[in-house]
Design a protein around this motif. Structure first.
Motif, mmCIF file in Angstrom:
data_model
loop_
_atom_site.group_PDB
_atom_site.id
_atom_site.type_symbol
_atom_site.label_atom_id
_atom_site.label_comp_id
_atom_site.label_asym_id
_atom_site.label_seq_id
_atom_site.Cartn_x
_atom_site.Cartn_y
_atom_site.Cartn_z
ATOM 1 N N ALA A 36 0.831 -1.205 0.000
ATOM 2 C CA ALA A 36 0.000 0.000 0.000
ATOM 3 C C ALA A 36 0.867 1.257 0.000
ATOM 4 C CB ALA A 36 -0.912 0.006 1.227
ATOM 5 N N GLU A 46 -4.789 3.587 7.533
ATOM 6 C CA GLU A 46 -4.219 2.567 6.644
ATOM 7 C C GLU A 46 -4.682 1.156 6.998
ATOM 8 O OE1 GLU A 46 0.099 0.784 5.177
ATOM 9 O OE2 GLU A 46 0.015 2.744 6.176
ATOM 10 N N ARG A 50 -6.514 -1.335 4.497
ATOM 11 C CA ARG A 50 -5.920 -2.643 4.178
ATOM 12 C C ARG A 50 -6.908 -3.781 4.438
ATOM 13 N NH1 ARG A 50 -0.593 -4.043 3.822
ATOM 14 N NH2 ARG A 50 0.915 -2.364 3.555
ATOM 15 N N SER A 54 -8.139 -6.483 1.738
ATOM 16 C CA SER A 54 -7.849 -7.902 1.981
ATOM 17 C C SER A 54 -9.116 -8.741 1.984
ATOM 18 C CB SER A 54 -7.113 -8.067 3.322
ATOM 19 O OG SER A 54 -5.911 -7.341 3.330
#
Length: 285
Positions: A36, A46, A50, A54
């Motif tokens: 990222a 973040e 993420r 995912s």
């Protein structure tokens, strides 16, 4: 329904003073490998970003990029006037030159610019999450489209192996007659009197040793299971890879047992189709 791990998705949002772009790129990988690139201003978010990526993409080598372009007059960076003036005063005492030269040197020194950290605007972040969902939707559509092409290729290659397997089954009686004939000729060439009953027993033993019926049945079962797995609701490339390995074991055993050149040629063609299936399984989610 299967999906490819290869994909690309992009979304752009235009705010009053900013243009924010989110890009997602995905390649095949055994596990999830997420890289990222997020500006420091959004670092606190973040982990959440993420997790969303995912959960949506599950597997693959994924590059996530969040890019911010200022389109208005607003900026969080400004000149630290007090520091710059002090630098100029000190430079006047140690470096000859005019005021412009000293200013150019001063603005390159540490702390000449200051960045004011602002809290993330909730509305701005909500827009970013919406853009992220759009980018995830785009890359998922891309993966599904690629998966549809892979599925067509898989079905064709499985059909080809099934066709070769039918040729093997049709050829098998001829092969067994050939094996029987070779064994009988080998015994007759010895020019020795043999016990006929013992010879028949040994012949049955060798014919059973060369029998491929079990391998043929198992291979057909694996082919059917491969198609059944593709038709499932979830894309499972690892499972397809395992099934293809089992298919390979049966094809190899048929080849080693056949002891008949025409059948071994068909086995080579089955192996060629299977290798292409294995290669493509690595690209399936």
């Amino acid at each position: 329904m299967i999906q490819s791990m290869t994909g690309y998705g992009k979304a752009v949002i235009n705010l009053p003073n900013k243009k924010i772009t989110i890009e997602l790129k995905s390649l095949n990988s055994k596990n999830l490998d997420l890289n990222a690139r997020i500006p420091s201003h959004y670092r606190e978010k973040e982990l959440e970003i993420r997790n969303k990526v995912s959960k949506a993409l599950m597997r693959g080598k994924i590059d996530l990029g969040l890019f911010v372009e200022l389109t208005g007059e607003a900026t969080s960076t400004s000149i630290n006037s007090a520091v710059v003036q002090e630098y100029i005063r000190q430079l006047n005492t140690v470096v000859p030159g005019d005021a412009m030269d000293h200013l150019q040197m001063a603005v390159r020194l540490p702390d000449a610019l200051k960045t004011e950290r602002e809290d993330i605007d909730p509305k701005e972040y909500a827009s970013i999450l919406e853009a992220l969902e759009n980018a995830l939707g785009a890359i998922t559509n891309y993966r599904q489209s690629e998966g549809a092409d892979l599925e067509k290729d898989f079905r064709q290659r499985v059909a080809n192996i099934s066709e070769h397997l039918e040729a093997v089954k049709t050829m098998d009686p001829e092969r067994m007659d050939s094996v029987r004939e070779r064994l009988t000729k080998a015994v007759s060439d010895l020019k020795e009197q043999v016990d006929q009953n013992r010879f028949e027993q040994e012949l049955i033993y060798y014919l059973e040793k060369y029998d491929i019926n079990e391998e043929v049945v198992r291979l057909q079962s694996h082919l059917d299971y491969f198609i059944q797995t593709m038709d499932g609701k979830q894309s499972n490339g690892k499972k397809l890879g395992f099934i293809s390995q089992e298919m390979g074991r049966e094809i190899n055993t048929i080849g080693s047992k056949s002891n008949y050149a025409p059948m071994q040629q068909i086995v080579v063609r089955m192996k060629d189709e299977l290798e292409k299936i294995k290669e493509q399984c690595l690209n399936v989610l």
